[in-house]
Design a protein around this motif. Structure first.
Motif, PDB file in Angstrom:
ATOM      1  N   UNK A 170       0.818  -1.210   0.000  1.00 10.21           N
ATOM      2  CA  UNK A 170       0.000   0.000   0.000  1.00 10.21           C
ATOM      3  C   UNK A 170       0.860   1.271   0.000  1.00 10.21           C
ATOM      4  N   UNK A 171       2.170   1.134   0.195  1.00 10.91           N
ATOM      5  CA  UNK A 171       3.041   2.314   0.077  1.00 10.91           C
ATOM      6  C   UNK A 171       3.154   2.753  -1.387  1.00 10.91           C
ATOM      7  N   UNK A 172       2.820   1.847  -2.303  1.00  8.62           N
ATOM      8  CA  UNK A 172       2.800   2.220  -3.724  1.00  8.62           C
ATOM      9  C   UNK A 172       1.515   3.004  -3.973  1.00  8.62           C
ATOM     10  N   UNK A 173       1.670   4.216  -4.488  1.00  4.80           N
ATOM     11  CA  UNK A 173       0.499   5.101  -4.579  1.00  4.80           C
ATOM     12  C   UNK A 173      -0.573   4.585  -5.528  1.00  4.80           C
TER      13      UNK A 173
ATOM     14  N   UNK B  43      -3.444   7.636   4.037  1.00  5.56           N
ATOM     15  CA  UNK B  43      -2.560   7.796   5.183  1.00  5.56           C
ATOM     16  C   UNK B  43      -2.740   9.191   5.755  1.00  5.56           C
TER      17      UNK B  43
ATOM     18  N   UNK C  38      -5.607  11.407  -0.018  1.00  2.69           N
ATOM     19  CA  UNK C  38      -4.394  10.986  -0.762  1.00  2.69           C
ATOM     20  C   UNK C  38      -4.702  10.846  -2.236  1.00  2.69           C
TER      21      UNK C  38
ATOM     22  N   UNK D  92       6.870  10.508  -0.375  1.00  2.00           N
ATOM     23  CA  UNK D  92       7.043   9.252  -1.128  1.00  2.00           C
ATOM     24  C   UNK D  92       5.931   8.252  -0.839  1.00  2.00           C
ATOM     25  N   UNK D  93       5.142   8.509   0.217  1.00  7.55           N
ATOM     26  CA  UNK D  93       4.031   7.611   0.537  1.00  7.55           C
ATOM     27  C   UNK D  93       4.378   6.512   1.517  1.00  7.55           C
TER      28      UNK D  93
ATOM     29  N   UNK E 280       8.521   6.360  -5.433  1.00  6.99           N
ATOM     30  CA  UNK E 280       9.001   6.069  -4.083  1.00  6.99           C
ATOM     31  C   UNK E 280      10.380   6.718  -3.949  1.00  6.99           C
TER      32      UNK E 280
ATOM     33  N   UNK F 181      12.596   0.590  -1.864  1.00  5.49           N
ATOM     34  CA  UNK F 181      11.227   0.175  -2.194  1.00  5.49           C
ATOM     35  C   UNK F 181      10.734  -0.755  -1.099  1.00  5.49           C
TER      36      UNK F 181
END
Lengths: 264, 260
Positions: free
Chosen positions: A95-98, A260, A264, B88-89, B106, B111
């Motif tokens: 989920x860190x990948x937008x 987050x 977003x 960067x999320x 990122x 990563x």
């Protein structure tokens, strides 16, 4: 719009590829191990049925009767309960990948389970065909459509359960009991709807999974009776659950796991 | 330390040398036109609480437009890194909101979404499915493998078994393979690769190529000097923005502060 759909499909496909490969690597037997696991459950039920000396169901081979019921039920259960569990800790870094949203992970989970269980079903039917030495699928196209409708209904329920579970966590407990216990005994795994008394059948016919399993058996063997079973009812559940899940997701996207600290 | 300039050939050289030799051209921001470019990232009231319940930064408003290059100047490295990671999320805000309307990368070379049990090939395949171009999968995978200079055995091994430097090279190759609209450059992640020597020139030139016509945000780092290519800057001091404006002004302010 087509380009967005294409991109969404690529994302779900990529996530499903990742999940499937991770499961294959974890299993000592690889992809074979993933297929063998549900088939072993089916074998267990067959042994139990033989031991208890249960009556053969009219119009259909016993192996097909039990196997089709078990595989469809476990497909439904795995996908639906996947939404209740929410996003697993292993999937949270994704989920860190937008570009990836939590709904993509749920869709990917559904796709992976559908791939695994469809392979199981295919292996099972081929195995029984070779064992009986006759073709046992009368209407394969319709059987595939019913299979896909059952998977799609489960995906809709999984997304709805995920969203409702984020707002009301105590709901998860009841949904888990309904899906894993109540549906287990009322979806026709061990019985045929035709053999039920009228008063029981009229109640159990509200269960869409019973319709899916009975229809699947009927399309394998046309002589198998399906009183009161309806494709339309199953289709209504499929479109209804998917539609409701997408509506809920659209209205609750901002508060879900993938946002987050706000927008977003 | 003398100011350094990032050149087209990918070398960080002293600014005086660049000025005297016409073969070395410093990178410039895209010239501002009449119509303001659209917003890429918008932070409103952003706050992050660090360990020990200490506020890293509080109530920050920041608007980054397409094509802009920003440098963050701060003595509190943790605050600067937290801001980069939020953009960067990777890190979520404790208060406020962030609005991202573009394809933001990122942090280059880092990563979080990689799967440790999968091989480099499998990880590349799945990320290419999300960020790559349709129908270009095979060429993208080939490009990543060539950039990272990976042998077939390394390419097919689970990434948890790779040496640390090779893993960093692989992650950087993945970061540079896809076309993002805006990049996040954390100089501390890139330091092991960008030390002096021919090897560092290789990676510097790749990074330069990728960032040439793109906006990015970075933390000012004297050793790397990538912030010298930035037109816009902000100074973070005690959790708040002390100054926001041109990068040269911010740099002067920080140097004056250090001098005092």
């Amino acid at each position: 719009m087509l380009q967005s759909l294409r991109k969404e499909f690529d994302i779900v496909n990529a996530l499903a590829y990742k999940k499937l490969n991770e499961r294959i690597r974890k299993n000592p037997l690889g992809f074979l191990g993933i297929l063998v696991e549900p088939l072993m459950v089916v074998a267990g039920f067959l042994v139990l049925r033989t031991l208890f000396g249960l009556k053969q169901v009219e119009g259909i081979d016993t192996l097909l009767f039990l196997g089709s019921g078990c595989i469809l039920f476990f497909l439904f259960k795995r996908i639906a309960l996947g939404g209740l569990a929410g996003v697993s800790s292993a999937d949270r870094p994704v989920l860190t990948l937008r570009r990836v949203k939590s709904i993509d992970l749920l869709l990917a989970n559904g796709l992976v389970e559908a791939q695994i269980f469809s392979s199981c079903m295919l292996l099972f039917v081929i195995g029984v065909t070779l064992y009986q030495w006759k073709v046992l699928i009368a209407n394969p196209g319709a059987a595939i459509i019913v299979f896909l409708m059952a998977a799609a209904t489960a995906i809709g329920i999984s997304i709805t359960a995920f969203i409702v579970g984020q707002r009301m966590p105590y709901v998860n407990f009841f949904v888990k009991i309904v899906v894993s216990r109540v549906l287990f005994w009322t979806s026709g795994l061990f019985f045929s709807a035709a053999l039920l008394p009228d008063y029981a059948r009229s109640i159990l016919l509200w269960n869409p999974l019973l319709h899916a399993i009975e229809l699947f058996r009927h399309y394998l063997e046309p002589r198998y009776p399906i009183p009161g079973i309806s494709v339309g009812y199953l289709a209504a559940w499929t479109f209804g659950s998917l539609g409701l899940s997408l509506l809920l997701y659209e209205n609750n996207e901002e508060t879900l796991l993938d946002t987050k600290g706000g927008q977003q | 330390m003398p100011a350094k300039v990032l050149t087209q050939t990918g070398l960080f050289i002293p600014a005086e040398m660049a000025a005297s030799d016409s073969n070395f051209l410093p990178i410039q921001d895209p010239a501002p036109g009449r119509v303001k470019p659209p917003n890429v990232i918008c932070l409103k009231g952003a706050s992050i609480i660090g360990p020990n319940h200490r506020m890293l930064f509080e109530n920050i408003d920041l608007r980054i437009r397409k094509g802009e290059r920003w440098a963050i100047y701060t003595k509190q490295r943790q605050a600067g890194l937290a801001l980069l990671r939020c953009i960067a999320g990777v890190k979520s805000l404790d208060q406020g909101c962030i609005d991202v309307t573009s394809n933001v990368s990122w942090s280059l070379g880092e990563i979080k979404a990689l799967s440790k049990t999968l091989s480099a090939e499998e990880n590349s395949y799945y990320l290419a499915g999300i960020f790559g171009q349709s129908g270009q999968r095979a060429s993208e995978l080939k490009c990543i493998r060539q950039m990272a200079s990976m042998e077939m055995s390394e390419w097919l091994t689970p990434i948890q078994s790779l040496p640390v430097l090779k893993k960093l090279e692989f992650q950087l190759a993945l970061s540079l393979a896809f076309d993002f609209d805006f990049y996040v450059v954390d100089p501390f992640v890139l330091r092991p690769l960008l030390r002096a020597g021919a090897y560092s020139t290789y990676w510097q030139s790749l990074i330069l190529k990728r960032l040439r016509h793109r906006g990015f945000i970075t933390l000012a780092d004297a050793r790397l000097g990538i912030d010298t290519c930035c037109r816009r800057g902000l100074v973070l001091e005690k959790g708040a923005i002390l100054k926001q404006g041109s990068a040269s002004d911010c740099r002067s302010l920080v140097e004056a502060g250090l001098a005092e």
